[in-house]
Design a protein around this motif. Structure first.
Motif, PDB file in Angstrom:
ATOM      1  N   UNK A 113       0.810  -1.215   0.000  1.00 26.52           N
ATOM      2  CA  UNK A 113       0.000   0.000   0.000  1.00 26.52           C
ATOM      3  C   UNK A 113       0.847   1.271   0.000  1.00 26.52           C
ATOM      4  N   UNK A 114       2.161   1.125   0.235  1.00 21.17           N
ATOM      5  CA  UNK A 114       3.053   2.274   0.324  1.00 21.17           C
ATOM      6  C   UNK A 114       4.375   1.933  -0.357  1.00 21.17           C
ATOM      7  N   UNK A 115       5.245   2.931  -0.446  1.00 17.98           N
ATOM      8  CA  UNK A 115       6.570   2.727  -1.001  1.00 17.98           C
ATOM      9  C   UNK A 115       6.643   3.048  -2.478  1.00 17.98           C
ATOM     10  N   UNK A 116       7.868   3.085  -2.994  1.00 14.74           N
ATOM     11  CA  UNK A 116       8.080   3.359  -4.410  1.00 14.74           C
ATOM     12  C   UNK A 116       9.389   2.736  -4.861  1.00 14.74           C
ATOM     13  N   UNK A 117       9.571   2.670  -6.163  1.00 16.22           N
ATOM     14  CA  UNK A 117      10.718   1.981  -6.744  1.00 16.22           C
ATOM     15  C   UNK A 117      12.020   2.753  -6.612  1.00 16.22           C
ATOM     16  N   UNK A 118      11.961   4.061  -6.398  1.00  8.11           N
ATOM     17  CA  UNK A 118      13.159   4.889  -6.386  1.00  8.11           C
ATOM     18  C   UNK A 118      13.818   4.948  -5.016  1.00  8.11           C
ATOM     19  N   UNK A 119      13.035   5.013  -3.953  1.00  4.01           N
ATOM     20  CA  UNK A 119      13.604   5.250  -2.624  1.00  4.01           C
ATOM     21  C   UNK A 119      14.464   4.095  -2.129  1.00  4.01           C
ATOM     22  N   UNK A 134      26.389  -5.820 -10.256  1.00  3.37           N
ATOM     23  CA  UNK A 134      25.013  -6.198 -10.549  1.00  3.37           C
ATOM     24  C   UNK A 134      24.262  -5.067 -11.243  1.00  3.37           C
ATOM     25  N   UNK A 135      23.369  -5.425 -12.133  1.00  6.04           N
ATOM     26  CA  UNK A 135      22.331  -4.496 -12.564  1.00  6.04           C
ATOM     27  C   UNK A 135      21.140  -4.671 -11.626  1.00  6.04           C
ATOM     28  N   UNK A 136      20.407  -3.606 -11.395  1.00  7.68           N
ATOM     29  CA  UNK A 136      19.212  -3.641 -10.558  1.00  7.68           C
ATOM     30  C   UNK A 136      18.061  -3.028 -11.329  1.00  7.68           C
ATOM     31  N   UNK A 137      16.946  -3.713 -11.340  1.00  6.26           N
ATOM     32  CA  UNK A 137      15.708  -3.124 -11.852  1.00  6.26           C
ATOM     33  C   UNK A 137      14.704  -3.125 -10.713  1.00  6.26           C
ATOM     34  N   UNK A 138      14.271  -1.941 -10.316  1.00  6.02           N
ATOM     35  CA  UNK A 138      13.301  -1.772  -9.238  1.00  6.02           C
ATOM     36  C   UNK A 138      11.942  -1.486  -9.859  1.00  6.02           C
ATOM     37  N   UNK A 139      10.925  -2.194  -9.399  1.00  6.02           N
ATOM     38  CA  UNK A 139       9.620  -2.195 -10.052  1.00  6.02           C
ATOM     39  C   UNK A 139       8.647  -1.259  -9.331  1.00  6.02           C
ATOM     40  N   UNK A 140       8.082  -0.345 -10.063  1.00  4.65           N
ATOM     41  CA  UNK A 140       7.047   0.549  -9.523  1.00  4.65           C
ATOM     42  C   UNK A 140       5.682  -0.090  -9.761  1.00  4.65           C
ATOM     43  N   UNK A 141       5.396  -1.127  -8.972  1.00  5.49           N
ATOM     44  CA  UNK A 141       4.136  -1.848  -9.145  1.00  5.49           C
ATOM     45  C   UNK A 141       2.981  -1.040  -8.549  1.00  5.49           C
ATOM     46  N   UNK A 142       1.766  -1.227  -9.049  1.00  2.00           N
ATOM     47  CA  UNK A 142       0.615  -0.457  -8.544  1.00  2.00           C
ATOM     48  C   UNK A 142       0.247  -0.881  -7.128  1.00  2.00           C
ATOM     49  N   UNK A 143      -0.177   0.085  -6.327  1.00  2.00           N
ATOM     50  CA  UNK A 143      -0.449  -0.142  -4.913  1.00  2.00           C
ATOM     51  C   UNK A 143      -1.935  -0.351  -4.651  1.00  2.00           C
ATOM     52  N   UNK A 144      -2.214  -1.090  -3.592  1.00  2.00           N
ATOM     53  CA  UNK A 144      -3.573  -1.287  -3.095  1.00  2.00           C
ATOM     54  C   UNK A 144      -3.955  -0.088  -2.214  1.00  2.00           C
TER      55      UNK A 144
END
Length: 345
Positions: A113-119, A134-144
């Motif tokens: 329900x909270x958070x984001x891919x950048x922080x 390493x490469x990192x891909x952080x996912x900005x998935x939709x929140x409830x």
């Protein structure tokens, strides 16, 4: 008494358990943040809490994440993911490294329900991307609750498929992908591993599950034992699961992709790392998940950090136990990405 025999709410005759004491250093750090009564998260105050979190949580810009050229960072847009609305992936890697890099496909925490891919990226880049190449891909998935199950996990799967298909252009080794996450992100990572297994790919070589949120039923001993003593409480967790699952919360036929602890088949999963604190509510579900992987003939590494509460390494990053936990995760991750065959079951 087995965990399944526990009442959802302890009555006057219910067995009670003494809380596990905190590690002294962690306990002192938590106390320093204030021991006042915490307001439980409810559906009524959820929107206000989300607004407060968004305002308080740092969201660095791409330029800040690049750290004066130390990293290459860009936003990527995956069309058609996340219920047709498109999905944002934040791609980052150490600058100046040629060739295809192993990838950590990371799902952030925040209770769905909270958070984001950048922080989350500054810590991931400092702890793992730079030292491990390493490469990192952080996912900005939709929140409830705006996006309920299965939108998030389906979006994450579509994003992973897209990354695998574009691996050459992204400079990623599609055969050395680890799915990872903490708390709700750890639960989502576990669900994604189940989904990729059942759909035949893409096939990760590892899943890194840190204090994963796995079980919507809230019937384990640790969930009662550490209720409100941990940084979590049962009332707030019930709200989180209700926001994510809606009317399906607690249903007998809930799919394992919604709550991975519901899975009855944990065979053929990638090499797994699970860690939890002995003094957190998610302890028993995490331990049971690792044990079920072993029972299915799989490979899992389990760490139970003594006296650690949920999120201990975030609350007290310099504590000895927090450093030990980060070191253990790094050693496992290095073994997996350096030796791809280590993740094969």
């Amino acid at each position: 008494m087995s965990p399944r025999d526990l009442p959802s709410e302890p009555g006057p005759d219910a067995k009670t358990w003494d809380a596990v004491p905190f590690d002294p250093e962690l306990g002192a750090a938590l106390a320093a943040r204030g021991n006042g009564a915490r307001e439980p998260l409810t559906l009524a105050n959820l929107a206000a809490r989300q607004e407060r979190d968004a305002a308080a949580r740092p969201r660095p810009t791409l330029e800040e994440l690049r750290a004066d050229g130390l990293f290459e960072v860009e936003d990527l847009r995956v069309p058609g993911a996340a219920d047709g609305q498109g999905l944002t992936l934040v791609s980052a890697r150490p600058a100046g490294i040629t060739g295809s890099l192993p990838l950590l496909y990371y799902l952030h925490g925040g209770g769905m329900i909270m958070g984001n891919a950048w922080s989350v990226l500054p810590r991931l880049l400092h702890d793992w991307a730079l030292p491990l190449g390493l490469a990192v891909i952080s996912v900005e998935y939709p929140l409830a609750p705006q996006a309920r199950y299965p939108t998030a996990v389906e979006g994450c799967h579509t994003g992973l498929v897209w990354v695998a298909e574009h691996a050459t252009d992204l400079g990623i080794d599609a055969h050395r992908v680890v799915i990872g996450g903490k708390s709700a992100g750890g639960g989502l990572a576990a669900a994604l591993s189940l989904l990729t297994r059942d759909r035949g790919g893409p096939t990760p070589i590892g899943q890194l599950l840190m204090s994963p949120m796995l079980d919507d039923r809230d019937t384990t001993i640790s969930s009662h034992q550490m209720d409100g003593v941990d940084t979590l409480d049962r009332a707030s967790l019930a709200t989180v699961w209700q926001a994510y699952l809606g009317d399906r919360h607690g249903a007998a036929d809930l799919p394992s992709y919604a709550a991975p602890a519901r899975a009855t088949n944990l065979s053929a999963l990638p090499a797994t790392y699970v860690d939890v604190g002995s003094a957190e509510m998610f302890r028993d579900a995490g331990v049971a998940y690792a044990n079920a992987i072993w029972q299915a003939g799989g490979q899992a590494e389990l760490h139970v950090w003594p006296g650690a509460f949920h999120g201990f390494d975030t609350f007290a990053p310099r504590a000895a136990l927090s450093r030990d936990a980060r070191d253990a995760r790094t050693r496992w991750l290095r073994r997996i990405v350096v030796s791809p065959e280590a993740g094969v079951q």
